[in-house]
Design a protein around this motif. Structure first.
Motif, PDB file in Angstrom:
ATOM      1  N   PRO A  67       0.813  -1.227   0.000  1.00  0.00           N
ATOM      2  CA  PRO A  67       0.000   0.000   0.000  1.00  0.00           C
ATOM      3  C   PRO A  67       0.841   1.269   0.000  1.00  0.00           C
ATOM      4  O   PRO A  67       0.442   2.278  -0.584  1.00  0.00           O
ATOM      5  CB  PRO A  67      -0.838  -0.118   1.283  1.00  0.00           C
ATOM      6  N   ALA A  68       2.017   1.240   0.627  1.00  0.00           N
ATOM      7  CA  ALA A  68       2.877   2.431   0.630  1.00  0.00           C
ATOM      8  C   ALA A  68       3.345   2.757  -0.782  1.00  0.00           C
ATOM      9  O   ALA A  68       3.457   3.927  -1.162  1.00  0.00           O
ATOM     10  CB  ALA A  68       4.074   2.215   1.548  1.00  0.00           C
ATOM     11  N   GLY A  69       3.632   1.724  -1.573  1.00  0.00           N
ATOM     12  CA  GLY A  69       4.004   1.961  -2.963  1.00  0.00           C
ATOM     13  C   GLY A  69       2.892   2.643  -3.739  1.00  0.00           C
ATOM     14  O   GLY A  69       3.138   3.528  -4.567  1.00  0.00           O
ATOM     15  N   ARG A  70       1.643   2.265  -3.450  1.00  0.00           N
ATOM     16  CA  ARG A  70       0.500   2.891  -4.119  1.00  0.00           C
ATOM     17  C   ARG A  70       0.389   4.373  -3.729  1.00  0.00           C
ATOM     18  O   ARG A  70       0.101   5.224  -4.562  1.00  0.00           O
ATOM     19  CB  ARG A  70      -0.798   2.168  -3.732  1.00  0.00           C
ATOM     20  N   PHE A  71       0.582   4.658  -2.449  1.00  0.00           N
ATOM     21  CA  PHE A  71       0.530   6.051  -2.003  1.00  0.00           C
ATOM     22  C   PHE A  71       1.658   6.870  -2.645  1.00  0.00           C
ATOM     23  O   PHE A  71       1.487   8.054  -2.938  1.00  0.00           O
ATOM     24  CB  PHE A  71       0.620   6.134  -0.478  1.00  0.00           C
ATOM     25  N   GLY A  72       2.798   6.232  -2.862  1.00  0.00           N
ATOM     26  CA  GLY A  72       3.887   6.924  -3.539  1.00  0.00           C
ATOM     27  C   GLY A  72       3.522   7.296  -4.966  1.00  0.00           C
ATOM     28  O   GLY A  72       3.858   8.386  -5.446  1.00  0.00           O
ATOM     29  N   ASP A  73       2.824   6.394  -5.660  1.00  0.00           N
ATOM     30  CA  ASP A  73       2.378   6.694  -7.022  1.00  0.00           C
ATOM     31  C   ASP A  73       1.419   7.882  -7.045  1.00  0.00           C
ATOM     32  O   ASP A  73       1.388   8.648  -8.011  1.00  0.00           O
ATOM     33  CB  ASP A  73       1.679   5.471  -7.630  1.00  0.00           C
ATOM     34  N   ARG A  74       0.649   8.030  -5.972  1.00  0.00           N
ATOM     35  CA  ARG A  74      -0.352   9.110  -5.932  1.00  0.00           C
ATOM     36  C   ARG A  74       0.247  10.433  -5.458  1.00  0.00           C
ATOM     37  O   ARG A  74       0.017  11.484  -6.048  1.00  0.00           O
ATOM     38  CB  ARG A  74      -1.510   8.698  -5.004  1.00  0.00           C
ATOM     39  N   PHE A  75       0.991  10.409  -4.379  1.00  0.00           N
ATOM     40  CA  PHE A  75       1.448  11.644  -3.741  1.00  0.00           C
ATOM     41  C   PHE A  75       2.925  11.972  -4.004  1.00  0.00           C
ATOM     42  O   PHE A  75       3.394  13.029  -3.602  1.00  0.00           O
ATOM     43  CB  PHE A  75       1.209  11.576  -2.230  1.00  0.00           C
ATOM     44  N   GLY A  76       3.634  11.058  -4.622  1.00  0.00           N
ATOM     45  CA  GLY A  76       5.047  11.282  -4.909  1.00  0.00           C
ATOM     46  C   GLY A  76       5.933  10.455  -3.997  1.00  0.00           C
ATOM     47  O   GLY A  76       5.801  10.508  -2.777  1.00  0.00           O
ATOM     48  N   HIS A  77       6.818   9.674  -4.584  1.00  0.00           N
ATOM     49  CA  HIS A  77       7.666   8.772  -3.790  1.00  0.00           C
ATOM     50  C   HIS A  77       8.625   9.544  -2.888  1.00  0.00           C
ATOM     51  O   HIS A  77       8.988   9.063  -1.814  1.00  0.00           O
ATOM     52  CB  HIS A  77       8.442   7.849  -4.728  1.00  0.00           C
ATOM     53  N   LYS A  78       9.030  10.739  -3.308  1.00  0.00           N
ATOM     54  CA  LYS A  78       9.928  11.536  -2.471  1.00  0.00           C
ATOM     55  C   LYS A  78       9.286  11.838  -1.131  1.00  0.00           C
ATOM     56  O   LYS A  78       9.903  11.653  -0.067  1.00  0.00           O
ATOM     57  CB  LYS A  78      10.285  12.833  -3.196  1.00  0.00           C
ATOM     58  N   TRP A  79       8.024  12.298  -1.158  1.00  0.00           N
ATOM     59  CA  TRP A  79       7.386  12.729   0.088  1.00  0.00           C
ATOM     60  C   TRP A  79       6.958  11.547   0.940  1.00  0.00           C
ATOM     61  O   TRP A  79       6.949  11.629   2.169  1.00  0.00           O
ATOM     62  CB  TRP A  79       6.222  13.662  -0.231  1.00  0.00           C
ATOM     63  N   ILE A  80       6.619  10.448   0.298  1.00  0.00           N
ATOM     64  CA  ILE A  80       6.328   9.230   1.066  1.00  0.00           C
ATOM     65  C   ILE A  80       7.596   8.759   1.771  1.00  0.00           C
ATOM     66  O   ILE A  80       7.563   8.332   2.941  1.00  0.00           O
ATOM     67  CB  ILE A  80       5.771   8.126   0.142  1.00  0.00           C
ATOM     68  N   PHE A  81       8.738   8.843   1.088  1.00  0.00           N
ATOM     69  CA  PHE A  81      10.023   8.483   1.708  1.00  0.00           C
ATOM     70  C   PHE A  81      10.287   9.363   2.926  1.00  0.00           C
ATOM     71  O   PHE A  81      10.652   8.866   4.005  1.00  0.00           O
ATOM     72  CB  PHE A  81      11.146   8.646   0.679  1.00  0.00           C
ATOM     73  N   ILE A  82      10.083  10.656   2.789  1.00  0.00           N
ATOM     74  CA  ILE A  82      10.361  11.585   3.883  1.00  0.00           C
ATOM     75  C   ILE A  82       9.424  11.336   5.067  1.00  0.00           C
ATOM     76  O   ILE A  82       9.864  11.299   6.231  1.00  0.00           O
ATOM     77  CB  ILE A  82      10.244  13.043   3.376  1.00  0.00           C
ATOM     78  N   VAL A  83       8.151  11.144   4.786  1.00  0.00           N
ATOM     79  CA  VAL A  83       7.187  10.870   5.868  1.00  0.00           C
ATOM     80  C   VAL A  83       7.535   9.560   6.580  1.00  0.00           C
ATOM     81  O   VAL A  83       7.530   9.478   7.816  1.00  0.00           O
ATOM     82  CB  VAL A  83       5.750  10.811   5.308  1.00  0.00           C
ATOM     83  N   GLY A  84       7.864   8.520   5.813  1.00  0.00           N
ATOM     84  CA  GLY A  84       8.201   7.231   6.407  1.00  0.00           C
ATOM     85  C   GLY A  84       9.434   7.306   7.286  1.00  0.00           C
ATOM     86  O   GLY A  84       9.444   6.759   8.398  1.00  0.00           O
ATOM     87  N   VAL A  85      10.477   7.992   6.802  1.00  0.00           N
ATOM     88  CA  VAL A  85      11.688   8.135   7.621  1.00  0.00           C
ATOM     89  C   VAL A  85      11.382   8.922   8.891  1.00  0.00           C
ATOM     90  O   VAL A  85      11.897   8.605   9.973  1.00  0.00           O
ATOM     91  CB  VAL A  85      12.816   8.831   6.811  1.00  0.00           C
ATOM     92  N   GLY A  86      10.513   9.924   8.784  1.00  0.00           N
ATOM     93  CA  GLY A  86      10.121  10.682   9.968  1.00  0.00           C
ATOM     94  C   GLY A  86       9.413   9.816  11.003  1.00  0.00           C
ATOM     95  O   GLY A  86       9.728   9.877  12.202  1.00  0.00           O
TER      96      GLY A  86
END
Length: 528
Positions: free
Chosen positions: A89-108
């Protein structure tokens, strides 16, 4: 694809978020793309280090928080399960909102949860924090592969993915040693907290670097979530995991068997639901058509059983060395050092071997791991536990580590090659998820087998205590007390030795199964 830096129209200064654009030549890679790769792999290293670094802290967590055996398994398995279930599901959210910002949120999320783990004052609080930490890792790790796919052209992409595979293997292998060094530096009693606090500065720096150097773009795809499928998968796997972890401690009451049966039913319902979703406009969590490729099905099972064997090695050795033989966390980490060295040597060679040997590189890797684990089992089983020293385990651990280094980096590419190119992204997500679920189930099974051989008390019975007292009466009370302690230490070591032998035999069986499943994969694939 190449990276195109956007320029601010007013000042001409470089903007930190740069866009992705196709490169027809398929060969151009900017320096910033390689710098972004370093940032992404720093996050990957941190998440996967935490799958094994905790192993050497289990005994100190046990004494510091008065944790039971089930808690020790949950600390490892809870993280791995949460990590695995969020990958798709995280990969799907990356496709929608941008993988860069999903990466940043996840690391946070991962960084904040790491601090929470370090501050935990109870075993329950630590397990919950570890689950949240796993959720953070599961959110951002898929973005790493997606961004590599976007940043690097086909002719260079294989090299970038090879580096990522090496980081996966090396980070997991180095975990016990790094954990042992941290606990040695900060003290046995509370030093376990440092293995979580160390993520805080790394996580903060990774977030800052990601904002500056990781490219944006490629977002905007319609979000299609299979919430029911995700809930069924979570419920089914938790229903299986809970009795596997708690069953031995609870003496396998009726509810554990009902939970196992319920877990199987829920996973069957999950499979039927995914087939139903595939007939609608919603994208299924796990596309059923992937399993129309028999080789892919075999590859998924390979990922599951290999990581069940691989992750559990450190769990078994750490508990034997610390809880059974009463060595320090650093000594426990040093025991695993030959595996780390072997993995570090094997990982850089894996790409070259894969090009020359094809699928045989995976056969060689899993074969060496199986051989090493069988040798470890024989050593632990045949040698008196209290006579074990780290030199006894050095050769088989090095062999297993070298084999693991050969296997971990290229295995996903061989498995993904069994499906059509258009299905590669979904296939990679399923493989990563099965690796983490394999780790969670492997630890649960191994923990149950090991702790089944360890009784709650090692104090001598009345008859044995009287016999010891008679034998050492001439030496007085101190001699009797010392003799009783020697008896307890011997029984403790023997019990953990028996448990570790059975656990290692089970890990070896997983490794042998992985070796056999390699032959389900194609002999040759394109490694670009």
């Amino acid at each position: 694809m190449s990276v195109r830096t956007a320029r601010h129209r007013a000042s001409g200064s470089t903007v930190s978020s740069f866009a992705l654009s196709p490169d027809p030549s398929g060969t151009t890679v900017t320096r910033r793309a390689w710098l972004a790769l370093v940032v992404l792999l720093a996050g990957m290293f941190m998440a996967l280090l935490d799958t094994s670094i905790v192993n050497v802290a289990l005994q100190t967590i046990r004494t510091s928080l008065n944790a039971d055996e089930a808690t020790l398994s949950w600390v490892i398995s809870g993280y791995a399960l949460a990590f695995g279930l969020l990958l798709i599901p995280a990969g799907r959210f990356g496709d929608r909102f941008g993988h860069k910002w999903i990466f940043i949120v996840g690391v946070g999320v991962f960084t904040l949860a790491s601090v929470w783990c370090g501050l935990a004052q109870s075993s329950t609080g630590l397990v919950v924090a570890r689950v949240v930490q796993g959720i953070g890792g599961g959110i951002y790790v898929p973005a790493v592969a997606s961004l590599i796919q976007l940043m690097f052209p086909p002719l260079v992409r294989g090299k970038a993915f090879g580096v990522m595979g090496a980081v996966i293997g090396i980070s997991t292998a180095l975990g016990p040693l790094i954990g042992g060094l941290l606990i040695e530096a900060f003290g046995e009693q509370e030093g376990w907290r440092s293995i979580f606090f160390v993520n805080a500065p790394i996580g903060v720096l990774t977030v800052i670097a990601a904002v500056l150097f990781v490219p944006g773009g490629a977002e905007g795809k319609r979000l299609s979530t299979d919430a029911v499928g995700l809930l069924l998968a979570i419920a089914g796997l938790v229903a299986l995991l809970v009795p596997l972890i708690e069953g031995e401690d609870q003496h396998w009451p009726l509810w554990t068997w009902l939970s196992l049966a319920g877990g199987v039913v829920l996973l069957v319902l999950f499979a039927f639901w995914e087939r139903h979703v595939a007939t609608t406009k919603t994208e299924p969590l796990v596309p059923p058509h992937l399993f129309s490729h028999p080789q892919f099905t075999g590859g998924v099972l390979l990922a599951f059983v290999y990581f069940a064997a691989f992750t559990s090695i450190f769990f078994t050795i750490s508990l034997l060395w610390q809880a059974g033989l009463q060595h320090t966390a650093l000594e426990s980490g040093l025991v695993s050092l030959p595996f780390s060295i072997g993995s570090i040597i094997g990982a850089p060679l894996s790409d070259r071997f894969a090009r020359r040997l094809g699928r045989n590189v995976l056969s060689l890797g899993t074969g060496l791991v199986a051989l090493g684990l069988i040798a470890l089992w024989l050593i632990i089983w045949l040698e008196p536990t209290q006579d074990l020293v780290n030199w006894d385990l050095l050769p088989p651990l090095f062999v297993a580590g070298f084999g693991s280094g050969l296997f971990v980096a290229p295995n996903a590419r061989f498995i993904v090659a069994t499906v059509d190119n258009a299905e590669a992204g979904a296939a990679a997500g399923v493989i990563q998820t099965m690796q983490r679920i394999g780790s969670a189930i492997g630890i649960a099974v191994i923990g149950s087998i090991l702790f089944a051989q360890v009784p709650g008390s090692f104090a001598p019975g009345k008859a044995k205590a009287a016999e010891i007292a008679r034998q050492h009466a001439a030496g007085g009370a101190d001699a009797i007390k010392h003799a009783i302690q020697q008896y307890v230490d011997h029984e403790l070591a023997t019990a953990f030795g028996n448990g570790a032998a059975l656990a290692m035999l089970t890990s070896a069986a997983f490794a042998v199964a992985a070796f056999l499943l390699v032959f389900a994969l194609p002999k040759k694939v394109s490694l670009q």
